[in-house]
Design an enzyme around this catalytic site. Sequence first.
Site, PDB file in Angstrom:
ATOM      1  N   LYS A  57       0.791  -1.228   0.000  1.00 48.35           N
ATOM      2  CA  LYS A  57       0.000   0.000   0.000  1.00 48.35           C
ATOM      3  C   LYS A  57       0.827   1.284   0.000  1.00 48.35           C
ATOM      4  CE  LYS A  57      -4.388  -1.347   0.156  1.00 48.35           C
ATOM      5  NZ  LYS A  57      -5.432  -0.855  -0.774  1.00 48.35           N
ATOM      6  N   SER A 307       0.635 -10.238  -0.760  1.00 47.56           N
ATOM      7  CA  SER A 307       0.395  -8.793  -0.754  1.00 47.56           C
ATOM      8  C   SER A 307       0.617  -8.106   0.585  1.00 47.56           C
ATOM      9  CB  SER A 307      -1.030  -8.504  -1.238  1.00 47.56           C
ATOM     10  OG  SER A 307      -1.978  -9.190  -0.439  1.00 47.56           O
TER      11      SER A 307
END
Length: 405
Positions: A57, A307
């Site tokens: 992110k 992720s």
Amino acid sequence: MSDPTSQVTLHDIEVARDLLEGVSVRTPMETSRWLSALTGAPVSLKCENLQRTGSFKVRGAYVRISRLSPQERAAGVVAASAGNHAQGVALAATMLGIRSTVFMPEGAPIPKEKATRGYGADVRFAGRYLEDALAAAREFAAETGAVLIHPFDHPDIVAGQGTLGLEVLEQAPEASTVLVPTGGGGLLAGVAIAVKTLRPDVRVVGVQADGAAAYPASLAAGRPVGLASMETMADGIAVGLPGEIPFVAVQQHCDEMLTVSEESLSRALLALLERAKVVVEPAGAAAVAAMLDSPESFAGPTVAVLSGGNIDPLLLGKVIRHGLASAGRYLYLRVLIRDQPGGLAGLLAEVSAAGANVLEVAHERISSSLRLDEVEVRLQLETRGERHAEDVMGRLRAAGYVVQP
């Protein structure tokens, strides 16, 4: 790029990579022998769980915030996130000397909340789902003039996340398939644009949690369609409505969208911990879960993106237990024995001879379903896996016991 309706290009992603120089980490690409053996073709893990803030992110957040005007910077930024985007925004804003406020859904993981505060953000809670927190963040932006940093629905965010796709192709140039955990679609969109522009032959696959899978219905309808409710431990991809900008890119560039169960996520997280010595959060295990569900479905060489790795230790303990149960490592049995001296000892001797470890024993003597001379014994056993569990049950039945799983 300030027009939020514009489409992201490979050039935008390459420019974003220059912006992230010295900010984000070029995360490792690790060969996975056990997944390669399972699928029959080379498999690599893109370890974005080792990125700064513990997930991808920060890539998008920094690109978005770094492009704010002096006036916008002075007003500060606001974001909504279950934790990973929150940390990315907090770190990026602090690095750029900008005030940040983050709204989280009630029940957001405590480590993610603490980390977000540690990176410098003012954390507030609003609602049960990400969409609730996002509504509160929009209201805050309208009241204060703070700039809303959307977790996935902005070209700069997509471009920043797309830098991961460039790294995938550079680190695994022979890749034929790339699997990407998917929530709102920012990461999948960016990776798909980068990969498909440079290598149209590579298959790009998104993976969502069954309990928060907004993309399959949205793709079928040709537009983002919201979910009425969500239920998944994978908070990192628990998004009820795809973003307009990533949706178009996913629609144009993604080859397939898969979903995985909570059991599959648990098994994948446990397998990564045991076999790869890698700690990921449930969302970060989604790509590997898809591979475990259907090993023969992916033409290799395959890259599975991990992720994120921001998992609450308490949840990790629960997921490990759940994963062990899903993998057949825990076996729960109800066994009828004669109510006589030595009856339980005989049963436990058979269990021991079968190589299973007894974790818990409970008796039931009073039940309308039991005969006067019967006792129901409930066993919780530790086994070496599904095949061993079947062997244990087979041995007990061969010894004359009535066994019910």
